[in-house]
Design a protein around this motif. Structure first.
Motif, PDB file in Angstrom:
ATOM      1  N   VAL A  97      -6.955 -13.343   4.369  1.00  0.00           N
ATOM      2  CA  VAL A  97      -5.578 -12.886   4.165  1.00  0.00           C
ATOM      3  C   VAL A  97      -5.642 -11.576   3.377  1.00  0.00           C
ATOM      4  N   VAL A  98      -5.064 -10.528   3.936  1.00  0.00           N
ATOM      5  CA  VAL A  98      -5.035  -9.227   3.265  1.00  0.00           C
ATOM      6  C   VAL A  98      -3.769  -9.162   2.423  1.00  0.00           C
ATOM      7  N   ARG A  99      -3.957  -8.951   1.108  1.00  0.00           N
ATOM      8  CA  ARG A  99      -2.831  -8.833   0.177  1.00  0.00           C
ATOM      9  C   ARG A  99      -2.841  -7.425  -0.421  1.00  0.00           C
ATOM     10  N   ARG A 100      -1.969  -6.585   0.060  1.00  0.00           N
ATOM     11  CA  ARG A 100      -1.898  -5.212  -0.455  1.00  0.00           C
ATOM     12  C   ARG A 100      -1.381  -5.261  -1.887  1.00  0.00           C
ATOM     13  N   THR A 101      -2.016  -4.491  -2.773  1.00  0.00           N
ATOM     14  CA  THR A 101      -1.567  -4.398  -4.160  1.00  0.00           C
ATOM     15  C   THR A 101      -1.220  -2.948  -4.468  1.00  0.00           C
ATOM     16  N   PRO A 102      -0.421  -2.693  -5.501  1.00  0.00           N
ATOM     17  CA  PRO A 102      -0.018  -1.318  -5.836  1.00  0.00           C
ATOM     18  C   PRO A 102      -1.175  -0.398  -6.218  1.00  0.00           C
ATOM     19  N   GLU A 103      -2.287  -0.959  -6.655  1.00  0.00           N
ATOM     20  CA  GLU A 103      -3.415  -0.127  -7.082  1.00  0.00           C
ATOM     21  C   GLU A 103      -4.193   0.482  -5.919  1.00  0.00           C
ATOM     22  N   TRP A 104      -3.960   0.027  -4.704  1.00  0.00           N
ATOM     23  CA  TRP A 104      -4.678   0.549  -3.554  1.00  0.00           C
ATOM     24  C   TRP A 104      -4.284   1.996  -3.283  1.00  0.00           C
ATOM     25  N   PRO A 105      -5.258   2.839  -2.935  1.00  0.00           N
ATOM     26  CA  PRO A 105      -4.912   4.191  -2.499  1.00  0.00           C
ATOM     27  C   PRO A 105      -4.204   4.114  -1.142  1.00  0.00           C
ATOM     28  N   ARG A 106      -3.570   5.194  -0.758  1.00  0.00           N
ATOM     29  CA  ARG A 106      -2.808   5.191   0.498  1.00  0.00           C
ATOM     30  C   ARG A 106      -3.700   5.246   1.723  1.00  0.00           C
ATOM     31  N   GLU A 107      -4.878   5.848   1.590  1.00  0.00           N
ATOM     32  CA  GLU A 107      -5.775   6.005   2.729  1.00  0.00           C
ATOM     33  C   GLU A 107      -7.199   5.691   2.315  1.00  0.00           C
ATOM     34  N   GLY A 108      -8.023   5.341   3.293  1.00  0.00           N
ATOM     35  CA  GLY A 108      -9.428   5.094   3.058  1.00  0.00           C
ATOM     36  C   GLY A 108      -9.836   3.702   3.481  1.00  0.00           C
ATOM     37  N   LEU A 109     -11.103   3.410   3.309  1.00  0.00           N
ATOM     38  CA  LEU A 109     -11.669   2.112   3.613  1.00  0.00           C
ATOM     39  C   LEU A 109     -11.950   1.428   2.277  1.00  0.00           C
ATOM     40  N   LEU A 110     -11.390   0.238   2.084  1.00  0.00           N
ATOM     41  CA  LEU A 110     -11.463  -0.436   0.791  1.00  0.00           C
ATOM     42  C   LEU A 110     -12.241  -1.734   0.890  1.00  0.00           C
ATOM     43  N   VAL A 111     -12.901  -2.083  -0.209  1.00  0.00           N
ATOM     44  CA  VAL A 111     -13.533  -3.390  -0.340  1.00  0.00           C
ATOM     45  C   VAL A 111     -12.726  -4.139  -1.385  1.00  0.00           C
ATOM     46  N   VAL A 112     -12.181  -5.301  -0.994  1.00  0.00           N
ATOM     47  CA  VAL A 112     -11.350  -6.092  -1.898  1.00  0.00           C
ATOM     48  C   VAL A 112     -11.892  -7.517  -1.977  1.00  0.00           C
ATOM     49  N   ASP A 113     -11.637  -8.175  -3.109  1.00  0.00           N
ATOM     50  CA  ASP A 113     -12.025  -9.567  -3.287  1.00  0.00           C
ATOM     51  C   ASP A 113     -11.172 -10.431  -2.355  1.00  0.00           C
ATOM     52  N   ALA A 114     -11.808 -11.306  -1.602  1.00  0.00           N
ATOM     53  CA  ALA A 114     -11.081 -12.125  -0.626  1.00  0.00           C
ATOM     54  C   ALA A 114     -10.170 -13.141  -1.295  1.00  0.00           C
ATOM     55  N   ALA A 115     -10.530 -13.608  -2.481  1.00  0.00           N
ATOM     56  CA  ALA A 115      -9.729 -14.635  -3.147  1.00  0.00           C
ATOM     57  C   ALA A 115      -8.547 -14.044  -3.902  1.00  0.00           C
ATOM     58  N   THR A 116      -8.761 -12.920  -4.574  1.00  0.00           N
ATOM     59  CA  THR A 116      -7.722 -12.375  -5.456  1.00  0.00           C
ATOM     60  C   THR A 116      -7.035 -11.138  -4.914  1.00  0.00           C
ATOM     61  N   GLY A 117      -7.672 -10.432  -3.991  1.00  0.00           N
ATOM     62  CA  GLY A 117      -7.113  -9.180  -3.489  1.00  0.00           C
ATOM     63  C   GLY A 117      -7.393  -8.001  -4.402  1.00  0.00           C
ATOM     64  N   ASP A 118      -8.197  -8.197  -5.450  1.00  0.00           N
ATOM     65  CA  ASP A 118      -8.529  -7.109  -6.368  1.00  0.00           C
ATOM     66  C   ASP A 118      -9.335  -6.029  -5.653  1.00  0.00           C
ATOM     67  N   LEU A 119      -9.012  -4.786  -5.936  1.00  0.00           N
ATOM     68  CA  LEU A 119      -9.743  -3.652  -5.380  1.00  0.00           C
ATOM     69  C   LEU A 119     -11.100  -3.561  -6.061  1.00  0.00           C
ATOM     70  N   LEU A 120     -12.165  -3.603  -5.267  1.00  0.00           N
ATOM     71  CA  LEU A 120     -13.524  -3.558  -5.815  1.00  0.00           C
ATOM     72  C   LEU A 120     -14.180  -2.192  -5.608  1.00  0.00           C
ATOM     73  N   ALA A 121     -13.916  -1.567  -4.475  1.00  0.00           N
ATOM     74  CA  ALA A 121     -14.541  -0.268  -4.198  1.00  0.00           C
ATOM     75  C   ALA A 121     -13.737   0.478  -3.142  1.00  0.00           C
ATOM     76  N   VAL A 122     -13.764   1.801  -3.263  1.00  0.00           N
ATOM     77  CA  VAL A 122     -13.210   2.679  -2.231  1.00  0.00           C
ATOM     78  C   VAL A 122     -14.418   3.271  -1.521  1.00  0.00           C
ATOM     79  N   VAL A 123     -14.612   2.888  -0.269  1.00  0.00           N
ATOM     80  CA  VAL A 123     -15.805   3.311   0.459  1.00  0.00           C
ATOM     81  C   VAL A 123     -15.617   4.689   1.059  1.00  0.00           C
ATOM     82  N   GLU A 124     -14.480   4.931   1.705  1.00  0.00           N
ATOM     83  CA  GLU A 124     -14.197   6.215   2.321  1.00  0.00           C
ATOM     84  C   GLU A 124     -12.787   6.642   1.961  1.00  0.00           C
ATOM     85  N   ALA A 125     -12.663   7.858   1.525  1.00  0.00           N
ATOM     86  CA  ALA A 125     -11.330   8.431   1.315  1.00  0.00           C
ATOM     87  C   ALA A 125     -11.181   9.584   2.293  1.00  0.00           C
TER      88      ALA A 125
END
Length: 130
Positions: free
Chosen positions: A91-119
């Motif tokens: 389940v993808v849960r968008r959070t306000p801390e996410w950048p608008r564009e790029g490829l993101l790595v997020v925790d599957a359980a919490t949705g926390d942003l872990l890394a921005v791979v590509e901007a």
């Protein structure tokens, strides 16, 4: 009289103890293998500590990750190190801390942003700024 009895009982006792030791050893080895975090058998959409380094403390803290396109919030890939497979029912849960564009790595359980791979600007970051 004790000597012939010892010659019969001693090998039986040693064999029983060796068999019990083998059973305990196999159980411990199986349990240790179950607890290890394994990398993905095929490459993920983005490679990093979440896909290859099973000794990382971040890998133990976040064993299941989702790789998400930030612009569309579309799931690109996922990996759960505990099951050694893709995340079941992600389940993808968008959070306000996410950048608008790029490829993101997020925790599957919490949705926390872990890394921005590509901007879009070509920059990459290992961990988000706090």
């Amino acid at each position: 009289m004790a000597s012939p009895l010892i010659r019969i009982v001693a090998p039986l006792l040693v064999g029983a103890l060796a068999g019990a030791g083998a059973i305990v050893g196999a159980t411990l080895r199986r349990e240790r293998a179950r607890l290890e975090l394994a990398p993905a058998p095929r490459p993920l959409a983005a490679e990093g500590w979440w896909s290859s380094d099973s000794s990382s403390s971040l890998a133990h803290a976040h064993p299941a990750v989702l790789i998400v396109d930030a612009g569309t919030a579309r799931l690109v890939d996922s990996w759960d190190r505990r099951t050694r497979d893709r995340v079941a029912r992600p389940v993808v849960r968008r959070t306000p801390e996410w950048p608008r564009e790029g490829l993101l790595v997020v925790d599957a359980a919490t949705g926390d942003l872990l890394a921005v791979v590509e901007a879009r600007d070509g920059a990459s970051a290992g961990m988000p700024a706090t």
